[in-house]
Design an enzyme around this catalytic site. Sequence first.
Site, PDB file in Angstrom:
ATOM      1  N   CYS A  11       0.871  -1.166   0.000  1.00  0.00           N
ATOM      2  CA  CYS A  11       0.000   0.000   0.000  1.00  0.00           C
ATOM      3  C   CYS A  11       0.911   1.220   0.000  1.00  0.00           C
ATOM      4  O   CYS A  11       2.099   1.122   0.303  1.00  0.00           O
ATOM      5  CB  CYS A  11      -0.854   0.056   1.258  1.00  0.00           C
ATOM      6  SG  CYS A  11      -2.225  -1.115   1.271  1.00  0.00           S
ATOM      7  N   GLY A  37      -0.025   0.107  -4.943  1.00  0.00           N
ATOM      8  CA  GLY A  37      -1.363  -0.463  -4.798  1.00  0.00           C
ATOM      9  C   GLY A  37      -2.290   0.068  -5.855  1.00  0.00           C
ATOM     10  O   GLY A  37      -2.383   1.281  -6.045  1.00  0.00           O
ATOM     11  N   ASN A 111       0.011   1.201   5.676  1.00  0.00           N
ATOM     12  CA  ASN A 111       0.849   0.331   4.853  1.00  0.00           C
ATOM     13  C   ASN A 111       1.540  -0.657   5.791  1.00  0.00           C
ATOM     14  O   ASN A 111       2.235  -0.235   6.714  1.00  0.00           O
ATOM     15  CB  ASN A 111       1.873   1.183   4.095  1.00  0.00           C
ATOM     16  CG  ASN A 111       2.901   0.360   3.326  1.00  0.00           C
ATOM     17  OD1 ASN A 111       3.990   0.832   3.060  1.00  0.00           O
ATOM     18  ND2 ASN A 111       2.575  -0.855   2.969  1.00  0.00           N
ATOM     19  N   GLY A 112       1.346  -1.960   5.525  1.00  0.00           N
ATOM     20  CA  GLY A 112       1.927  -2.996   6.395  1.00  0.00           C
ATOM     21  C   GLY A 112       0.817  -3.883   6.936  1.00  0.00           C
ATOM     22  O   GLY A 112      -0.360  -3.593   6.747  1.00  0.00           O
ATOM     23  N   CYS A 247      12.322  -3.780   5.487  1.00  0.00           N
ATOM     24  CA  CYS A 247      11.991  -4.813   4.483  1.00  0.00           C
ATOM     25  C   CYS A 247      12.962  -4.697   3.316  1.00  0.00           C
ATOM     26  O   CYS A 247      12.895  -3.750   2.526  1.00  0.00           O
ATOM     27  CB  CYS A 247      10.566  -4.625   3.992  1.00  0.00           C
ATOM     28  SG  CYS A 247      10.189  -5.652   2.573  1.00  0.00           S
ATOM     29  N   TYR A 253      12.186  -4.904  -5.128  1.00  0.00           N
ATOM     30  CA  TYR A 253      11.016  -4.912  -5.990  1.00  0.00           C
ATOM     31  C   TYR A 253      10.042  -3.755  -5.784  1.00  0.00           C
ATOM     32  O   TYR A 253       9.596  -3.147  -6.746  1.00  0.00           O
ATOM     33  CB  TYR A 253      10.269  -6.240  -5.774  1.00  0.00           C
ATOM     34  CG  TYR A 253       8.992  -6.373  -6.557  1.00  0.00           C
ATOM     35  CD1 TYR A 253       8.989  -6.896  -7.844  1.00  0.00           C
ATOM     36  CD2 TYR A 253       7.778  -5.960  -6.025  1.00  0.00           C
ATOM     37  CE1 TYR A 253       7.816  -7.004  -8.572  1.00  0.00           C
ATOM     38  CE2 TYR A 253       6.594  -6.072  -6.744  1.00  0.00           C
ATOM     39  CZ  TYR A 253       6.624  -6.594  -8.019  1.00  0.00           C
ATOM     40  OH  TYR A 253       5.474  -6.688  -8.727  1.00  0.00           O
ATOM     41  N   CYS A 393       5.597 -13.957   3.727  1.00  0.00           N
ATOM     42  CA  CYS A 393       5.741 -12.665   4.409  1.00  0.00           C
ATOM     43  C   CYS A 393       4.462 -12.371   5.186  1.00  0.00           C
ATOM     44  O   CYS A 393       3.372 -12.476   4.635  1.00  0.00           O
ATOM     45  CB  CYS A 393       5.978 -11.555   3.386  1.00  0.00           C
ATOM     46  SG  CYS A 393       5.957  -9.915   4.147  1.00  0.00           S
ATOM     47  N   CYS A 444      14.908  -6.951   7.674  1.00  0.00           N
ATOM     48  CA  CYS A 444      14.111  -8.176   7.692  1.00  0.00           C
ATOM     49  C   CYS A 444      14.526  -8.962   6.449  1.00  0.00           C
ATOM     50  O   CYS A 444      14.521  -8.424   5.339  1.00  0.00           O
ATOM     51  CB  CYS A 444      12.621  -7.861   7.623  1.00  0.00           C
ATOM     52  SG  CYS A 444      11.624  -9.367   7.452  1.00  0.00           S
ATOM     53  N   CYS A 447      11.762 -13.651   4.295  1.00  0.00           N
ATOM     54  CA  CYS A 447      11.273 -14.438   3.154  1.00  0.00           C
ATOM     55  C   CYS A 447      12.401 -15.230   2.504  1.00  0.00           C
ATOM     56  O   CYS A 447      12.150 -16.164   1.750  1.00  0.00           O
ATOM     57  CB  CYS A 447      10.530 -13.560   2.152  1.00  0.00           C
ATOM     58  SG  CYS A 447      11.385 -12.050   1.743  1.00  0.00           S
TER      59      CYS A 447
HETATM   60 FE1  SF4 Z   1      10.024  -7.774   3.367  1.00  0.00          FE
HETATM   61 FE2  SF4 Z   1      10.456 -10.395   3.055  1.00  0.00          FE
HETATM   62 FE3  SF4 Z   1      10.507  -9.306   5.497  1.00  0.00          FE
HETATM   63 FE4  SF4 Z   1       8.203  -9.503   4.155  1.00  0.00          FE
HETATM   64  S1  SF4 Z   1       9.459 -11.211   4.923  1.00  0.00           S
HETATM   65  S2  SF4 Z   1       8.948  -7.719   5.314  1.00  0.00           S
HETATM   66  S3  SF4 Z   1       8.879  -9.169   2.035  1.00  0.00           S
HETATM   67  S4  SF4 Z   1      11.938  -8.896   3.781  1.00  0.00           S
END
Ligand code: SF4
Length: 466
Positions: A11, A37, A111-112, A247, A253, A393, A444, A447
């Site tokens: 978003c 979005g 967003n999130g 993230c 991306y 995710c 993070c 994924c």
């Molecule tokens: Fe981003 Fe991947 Fe973490 Fe989700 S799991 S917040 S897509 S780095």
Amino acid sequence: MVINDGPKEACGVFGIFGHQEAAKLTYFGLYALQHRGQESCGIVSADGYRVYEYKSMGLVPDVFTEDHLEGLRGHLAIGHVRYSTCGSSLLINAGPFTVRHGGMTISVGHNGNLINAHLLRRQLEEDGSIFQASIDTEIILHLIAKNMRLGFEEAVIRALKQVKGAYSLVMSTEDTLVAARDPRGFRPLCLGQLNGAWVVASETCALDLVEAKYVRDVEPGEILFINGKGLRSIKPWEGERPKSAFCIFEYIYFARPDSSIFGHNVYRIRKRQGAALAKEFPLDCDIVMPFPDSGNYAALGYTAARGLPLEMGMIRNHYVGRTFIQPSQSMRDFGVRVKLNPVRELLAGQRVVAIEDSVVRGTTAKARIKAIRQAGAREVHLLVSCPPLRYPCYYGIDFSSSGELIAADHDLSYIAQHIGLDSLGYLSLDGLIEATRTEKEWFCLACFNGDYPEAPIEGISKHCLE
Ligand code: SF4
């Protein structure tokens, strides 16, 4: 039919305080954030006394007319573009989400994703709360309402202390703009200024479009209250703030390449990912091409690092929307060709290296590789500018179950064979981190490595509030 099976955006949010044309500037801000979005969008404005609102399903330029924007009066506005990552794609779930409580109108654009939304909602419902929508954002408003006897600011702080997971928020009342970022800072949020007005946005590309000057990022765990008395920054987690978890997928991306997020320009980071791929996979080939536009920047980095020319082996049709009528079985490949068409004269007889930013299910990549082979390529290799996506995710990106990820339970040789490749290479996690020029600990990476900064709570899923 959905043309692209890549990861879906989350978003985008935008807010402005102290400008005569607040709604119009929000419209342009949302225009710049449309990539985050495309399902629905909305703007809420306020003039100190009254609140005005318009939202609908669809893209920003299709939803708003001059008349709508004229009706959105006031010096304060927030806006939201939505891709559904929690709750279905319905108008009732569109943002900003507005409630009236105790004589005050409160709106939120989010967003999130919250990872304890289902638990909080169950508790609130047991206590008598009635929900209209199936989105986690509504829970924040209920938590604020429950604490309003303490005053609006304290109610916001108490509400945000109860929710867990990812949020970059804009919020408005009749006279106040609020911006907040979760203590780990999963999603980006920046602060800017425009002729004395304060502006907040998911990405700096939105500041650029409205000609606002970037001031700084809203810090992880920071809440900004902006009204006639000025800007106040509150950091309720000071001293107990958890480690940040930006993230990293925003760099790969989601974010626009002309934005700077988490302290770096996205275009440059993507080029560095391509350069890192060149170091890890210096393949013998005749042509290096991106899958446009997603692979463009990594392909630029790859070719620059190797001193090779960059070729556009597939041409994108810019007039294709996100979805179109399902072709019949005999026309199956039209779905890919309508968006990207290979340049036969360039590819015939060549050893081709194609570059892509990520592979989710593998269906789109498979169809594109087939098209390159049909154009006469002798060999086709695919390089991906991030490691294999193996884990879902839970923080607001729409691959929330491992069943959606081809690399979750298949090894590289299976994937290469399935997609129809001569070889497949993914950038290593170390290579990816190095390209960001930032410490691994800041991100993070769940994924890719399953190491979740906030452990997912059982029962959480995209449709868990329905
Ligand atoms: Fe981003 Fe991947 Fe973490 Fe989700 S799991 S917040 S897509 S780095």
